[in-house]
Design a protein around this motif. Structure first.
Motif, PDB file in Angstrom:
ATOM      1  N   GLU A 144       9.356  34.440  19.184  1.00  0.00           N
ATOM      2  CA  GLU A 144      10.627  34.896  18.623  1.00  0.00           C
ATOM      3  C   GLU A 144      11.807  34.300  19.391  1.00  0.00           C
ATOM      4  O   GLU A 144      12.786  33.834  18.797  1.00  0.00           O
ATOM      5  CB  GLU A 144      10.686  36.429  18.681  1.00  0.00           C
ATOM      6  N   GLN A 145      11.719  34.263  20.715  1.00  0.00           N
ATOM      7  CA  GLN A 145      12.810  33.742  21.530  1.00  0.00           C
ATOM      8  C   GLN A 145      12.997  32.237  21.342  1.00  0.00           C
ATOM      9  O   GLN A 145      14.124  31.742  21.284  1.00  0.00           O
ATOM     10  CB  GLN A 145      12.545  34.067  22.999  1.00  0.00           C
ATOM     11  N   GLU A 146      11.900  31.496  21.250  1.00  0.00           N
ATOM     12  CA  GLU A 146      12.013  30.056  21.051  1.00  0.00           C
ATOM     13  C   GLU A 146      12.613  29.725  19.687  1.00  0.00           C
ATOM     14  O   GLU A 146      13.421  28.806  19.553  1.00  0.00           O
ATOM     15  CB  GLU A 146      10.638  29.400  21.198  1.00  0.00           C
ATOM     16  N   LEU A 147      12.221  30.472  18.652  1.00  0.00           N
ATOM     17  CA  LEU A 147      12.822  30.252  17.338  1.00  0.00           C
ATOM     18  C   LEU A 147      14.296  30.627  17.349  1.00  0.00           C
ATOM     19  O   LEU A 147      15.123  29.945  16.735  1.00  0.00           O
ATOM     20  CB  LEU A 147      12.069  31.063  16.282  1.00  0.00           C
ATOM     21  N   ALA A 148      14.630  31.710  18.056  1.00  0.00           N
ATOM     22  CA  ALA A 148      16.036  32.119  18.156  1.00  0.00           C
ATOM     23  C   ALA A 148      16.863  31.062  18.864  1.00  0.00           C
ATOM     24  O   ALA A 148      18.053  30.880  18.571  1.00  0.00           O
ATOM     25  CB  ALA A 148      16.138  33.453  18.901  1.00  0.00           C
ATOM     26  N   ARG A 149      16.255  30.341  19.801  1.00  0.00           N
ATOM     27  CA  ARG A 149      16.983  29.315  20.555  1.00  0.00           C
ATOM     28  C   ARG A 149      17.034  27.981  19.816  1.00  0.00           C
ATOM     29  O   ARG A 149      18.049  27.268  19.858  1.00  0.00           O
ATOM     30  CB  ARG A 149      16.315  29.122  21.913  1.00  0.00           C
ATOM     31  N   ARG A 150      15.958  27.625  19.106  1.00  0.00           N
ATOM     32  CA  ARG A 150      15.864  26.285  18.513  1.00  0.00           C
ATOM     33  C   ARG A 150      16.406  26.190  17.097  1.00  0.00           C
ATOM     34  O   ARG A 150      16.946  25.147  16.706  1.00  0.00           O
ATOM     35  CB  ARG A 150      14.400  25.824  18.510  1.00  0.00           C
ATOM     36  N   LEU A 151      16.266  27.242  16.307  1.00  0.00           N
ATOM     37  CA  LEU A 151      16.706  27.148  14.916  1.00  0.00           C
ATOM     38  C   LEU A 151      18.209  26.917  14.753  1.00  0.00           C
ATOM     39  O   LEU A 151      18.614  26.245  13.793  1.00  0.00           O
ATOM     40  CB  LEU A 151      16.281  28.418  14.146  1.00  0.00           C
ATOM     41  N   PRO A 152      19.079  27.445  15.627  1.00  0.00           N
ATOM     42  CA  PRO A 152      20.506  27.140  15.461  1.00  0.00           C
ATOM     43  C   PRO A 152      20.862  25.683  15.742  1.00  0.00           C
ATOM     44  O   PRO A 152      21.956  25.232  15.377  1.00  0.00           O
ATOM     45  CB  PRO A 152      21.188  28.060  16.496  1.00  0.00           C
ATOM     46  N   LEU A 153      19.964  24.920  16.370  1.00  0.00           N
ATOM     47  CA  LEU A 153      20.240  23.534  16.726  1.00  0.00           C
ATOM     48  C   LEU A 153      19.908  22.615  15.561  1.00  0.00           C
ATOM     49  O   LEU A 153      19.041  22.914  14.745  1.00  0.00           O
ATOM     50  CB  LEU A 153      19.426  23.143  17.959  1.00  0.00           C
ATOM     51  N   PRO A 154      20.583  21.456  15.454  1.00  0.00           N
ATOM     52  CA  PRO A 154      20.251  20.505  14.389  1.00  0.00           C
ATOM     53  C   PRO A 154      18.819  20.000  14.540  1.00  0.00           C
ATOM     54  O   PRO A 154      18.311  19.844  15.652  1.00  0.00           O
ATOM     55  CB  PRO A 154      21.265  19.372  14.607  1.00  0.00           C
TER      56      PRO A 154
END
Length: 431
Positions: free
Chosen positions: A67-77
């Motif tokens: 969950e934390q990795e998706l929260a960190r990576r999804l906002p990035l291009p």
């Protein structure tokens, strides 16, 4: 109040949507736990309490890194379709790890579950179900769909409560029925959300700027990146929920009822954590944006305000726990559940220290310093283990170990953060 395009959600929206959802769902979950306690005698509730704690360790603990990795990576291009496929594979890997750990710890788990095969099978099912649960949650958070995330959390809590009331009405007298009802609630609340969340995430994909390059996400790469977070997450859940399991396992038949009372009181005292812990991933995108924009001073100000707030809560809450807490425990769980005010005051101090540790480690997550997260929680867990071994009395040792371990972990995490903030300044001065 609808969802907005990712990247346009500010701090007020974060507090208003995710915060409100966590608050409401946390309150409902605590009512749910009270219903279960009312339906079961203390000795049987000790078994359910062990299942509940283990579910958080092998469910929440194992899959929170995803969950934390998706929260960190999804906002990035980048290629979100590839990222979500990699995340699905990583979720399957984490489920396998959770099941292996479950088998490896079977001797202790078997005793804490009172040898109930049905409860053990429910725990195994939960390991599989949690993969989809946290894939949904991470996707919603990472795409700033905080309104939907809050609604899913509330739906999950309502289903848990509704199923528990149904089991209570039909006369469920053992822990196993409530355990399987919990698994069913998680499935119905989360898995139907996955297709729509996936489609929306891909539709709102942010392409890379011209000339920019990015590594294509892979199952191996995502799993490897999540490993330090997995260590920290499991240590966090062992610190928070492993101690009650250990207390029940070590109490023996003579103290089984006392252990059940401790589990109920501990669950009630740590109610604020049921609202804070699920919110931690939701703040990661905001912290990531502040740090990426070099607005680190704002992050420090937020941390200072958080420490001041925890101090104020401690000044009011600890005396209330000492004088009023025992009456509240008996009121919520029934006359069979009696505990001393000092016990509750000690537990509450540990809860506040644990909240501080949760908050500081999210800054490390946002900075991409996953090893610092693992180090902070490992220090807290090791300290708790030594304290549990040194303090006499199985109940008292559990209370004190939780508080001391959480406090030491928070101090270690803060020192690491302070050192990492000084290092860039020293490097600039040398240059």
């Amino acid at each position: 109040m609808g969802d907005q395009t990712p990247g346009r959600v500010g701090a007020r929206r974060l507090v208003g949507a995710a915060g409100l959802g966590v608050l409401v769902s946390g309150l409902i979950v605590n009512v749910y736990l009270a219903v279960v306690a009312r339906a079961l005698p203390p000795a049987e509730y000790a078994t359910f309490g062990s299942f509940w704690a283990l579910a958080l360790v092998v469910g929440f603990g194992a899959f929170l890194p995803l969950e934390q990795e998706l929260a960190r990576r999804l906002p990035l291009p980048g290629d979100r379709q590839a990222l979500l496929r990699a995340a699905s594979g990583a979720a399957a890997v984490l489920a396998g790890i959770a099941l292996v750990v479950l088998v490896g710890a079977l001797p202790i788990i078997w005793r804490s579950l009172d040898g109930d095969v049905s409860v053990l099978l429910a725990l195994g099912a939960l390991c599989v179900v949690s993969a989809g649960q946290f894939l949904v949650r991470g996707t919603l958070i990472g795409t700033d769909r905080l309104v939907r995330h809050a609604a899913v959390m509330v739906l999950d809590a309502v289903l848990r409560l509704g199923f528990a009331v149904g089991v209570f009405i039909v006369g469920g007298a053992d822990a196993a029925a409530f355990c399987w009802a919990l698994v069913a609630a998680i499935v119905l609340a989360h898995l139907p959300q996955l297709p729509a969340a996936w489609r929306r995430a891909v539709a709102w994909e942010r392409p890379l700027s011209p000339g920019a390059r990015a590594d294509r996400p892979s199952v191996r790469g995502l799993t490897r990146a999540a490993m330090p977070l997995l260590v920290g997450s499991v240590c966090a859940q062992l610190l928070l929920n492993g101690l009650p399991v250990l207390v029940v396992a070590e109490a023996g038949e003579a103290n089984e009822a006392a252990a059940g009372v401790f589990v109920a009181a501990f669950t009630l005292a740590k109610a604020p954590l049921s609202m804070v812990v699920p919110l931690q991933s939701a703040v990661v995108p905001t912290l990531t944006r502040l740090i990426a924009a070099d607005r680190r001073r704002e992050v420090v100000v937020l941390l200072v305000k958080g420490v001041a707030l925890l101090g104020a809560v401690a000044a009011i809450g600890v005396p209330l726990a000492f004088f009023v807490g025992p009456w509240v425990v008996s009121l919520v769980f029934g006359a069979d559940y009696t505990i001393g005010g000092l016990d509750l005051a000690i537990i509450l101090c540990g809860v506040l220290a644990h909240i501080g540790l949760v908050v500081v480690t999210q800054v490390h997550v946002a900075r991409g310093r996953h090893r610092d997260v693992a180090l902070s929680w490992t220090a807290g867990l090791l300290t708790a283990g030594v304290t549990f071994w040194l303090v006499p009395g199985v109940i008292l040792s559990g209370e004190v170990a939780f508080g001391v371990g959480s406090a030491v972990g928070a101090v270690v995490s803060a020192l690491i953060l302070a050192a990492s903030r000084r290092r860039p300044a020293e490097e600039r001065n040398e240059a």
